[in-house]
Design an enzyme around this catalytic site. Structure first.
Site, PDB file in Angstrom:
ATOM      1  N   VAL A 163       0.903  -1.468  -0.514  1.00 41.47           N
ATOM      2  CA  VAL A 163       0.167  -0.331   0.559  1.00 41.47           C
ATOM      3  C   VAL A 163       0.552   1.288   0.274  1.00 41.47           C
ATOM      4  CG1 VAL A 163      -2.121  -1.119   0.899  1.00 41.47           C
ATOM      5  CG2 VAL A 163       0.071  -0.260   2.531  1.00 41.47           C
ATOM      6  N   CYS A 164       2.449   1.528  -0.188  1.00 38.94           N
ATOM      7  CA  CYS A 164       3.000   2.286  -0.358  1.00 38.94           C
ATOM      8  C   CYS A 164       3.085   2.787  -1.972  1.00 38.94           C
ATOM      9  CB  CYS A 164       4.346   2.094   0.285  1.00 38.94           C
ATOM     10  SG  CYS A 164       4.918   3.855   0.333  1.00 38.94           S
TER      11      CYS A 164
END
EC number: 1.7.1.7
Length: 328
Positions: free
Chosen positions: A175-176
């Protein structure tokens, strides 16, 4: 120079087996020591709001696992340390580098945590070096983890400033989106970056990000990690703090990055995104499965303990570990 190193990521590597010397994988010891404490596994759930809260941290500590509490409930940190110490458990918290954090560190003298993680997205910074030195001066017995970084120069500088361990990984997480928003990072070559940094390190390295399978834990150890920080594999459990959302009759948990709009508020610049993960069972079931898979890995390495994984041979097989597996 980096150009002299092969560039690869987790899915490009296969470890090569050695003769097994144990009768059963249950004989393999997965424990690891970091600072003055020994933990059941060389993994630590990511210090993110959708991964752990105080209750999950307490469950982990009671179970003999390492944890790092996130830094997004600043006022709750001192009560949290007291809550843990009152139960005879280790306290492990995160700090940032803003000016008020210096006063906060001074306030910890009366009841110092065993571990402090200085947690910012770009950890190779004067602000981080200054905070390491401050913590070491005020709380000399506290184990300081600093990050995140992605180069040997950064590892050496933070170690020289007094860091007891460095955290390696710039934006490889699920999720980066740092790599997309900025053009910088270790996404796509996190395992090679870990290897590059570990060769320069004199103290432990925590690999942070990009872990998609339990086998990636063994690979991280092979390339120099003492501890592996894991986000998505630890997200979405019954105990996880993320909201449970129902979609077409199925249960999902939300999981978002540490610099996402969901965590920062809508108008700050963001380097994280939100995803929904199918709701999993209990956290302990995942920890047990990780332990068993790591025990199997140690047996394939011809070893008896985690450190034996550091000596196995490997091959680079470009993006082919899923070959022949139509489900991926």
């Amino acid at each position: 120079m980096l150009n002299e190193f092969p560039i690869f990521d987790y899915e490009d590597i296969q470890l090569i087996p050695n003769k097994c010397v144990i009768k059963s994988r249950a004989e393999a010891d997965t424990s690891v020591t970091l600072g003055n404490h020994t933990f059941k596994l060389p993994v630590v759930p990511a210090n993110m709001q959708t991964i752990l809260d105080e209750n999950v941290a307490e469950q982990l500590a009671k179970g003999g696992y390492f944890y790092i509490m996130h830094r997004f409930d600043e006022a709750g940190r001192i009560p949290f340390i007291k809550r843990m110490h009152d139960q005879g458990l280790i306290a492990s918290i995160s700090v940032g580098v803003k000016d008020y954090e210096y006063d906060f560190v001074r306030q910890l003298k009366a009841d110092a945590p065993e571990y402090i993680t200085i947690d910012i997205a770009h950890g190779h910074a004067d602000s981080v070096i200054s905070m390491i030195q401050h913590i070491k001066k005020e709380l000399p017995d506290t184990f300081v983890i600093a990050g995140n970084v992605g180069t040997p120069e950064a590892v050496r500088e933070l170690e020289n400033a007094g860091a007891d361990a460095t955290k390696v990984g710039i934006g490889p997480g699920k999720v980066c989106i740092t790599k997309v928003k900025t053009g910088f990072g270790t996404g796509g070559w996190q395992l090679a970056a870990l290897r590059w940094c570990a060769k320069a390190a004199r103290k432990p390295i925590i690999a942070d990000g990009g872990i998609r399978t339990h086998g990636d834990i063994a690979k991280s150890i092979r390339f120099g990690a003492s501890m592996i920080m894991i986000g998505s594999l630890f997200a979405g459990h019954i105990e996880s703090p993320g909201k449970t959302i129902e979609v077409d009759g199925e249960q999902f948990k939300e999981y978002y990055g540490s610099a996402s709009q969901y965590q920062k508020g809508a108008y700050k610049n963001v380097e994280g995104k939100r995803i929904l993960l199918p709701a999993k069972g209990h956290l302990q079931d995942t920890l047990t499965e990780m332990e068993q898979d790591l025990q199997s890995a140690i047996s394939y390495a011809g070893g008896r303990q985690v450190a034996d994984l550091k000596h196995v041979d490997y091959v680079i097989v470009k993006n082919s570990i899923w070959n022949g597996d139509a489900s991926h």
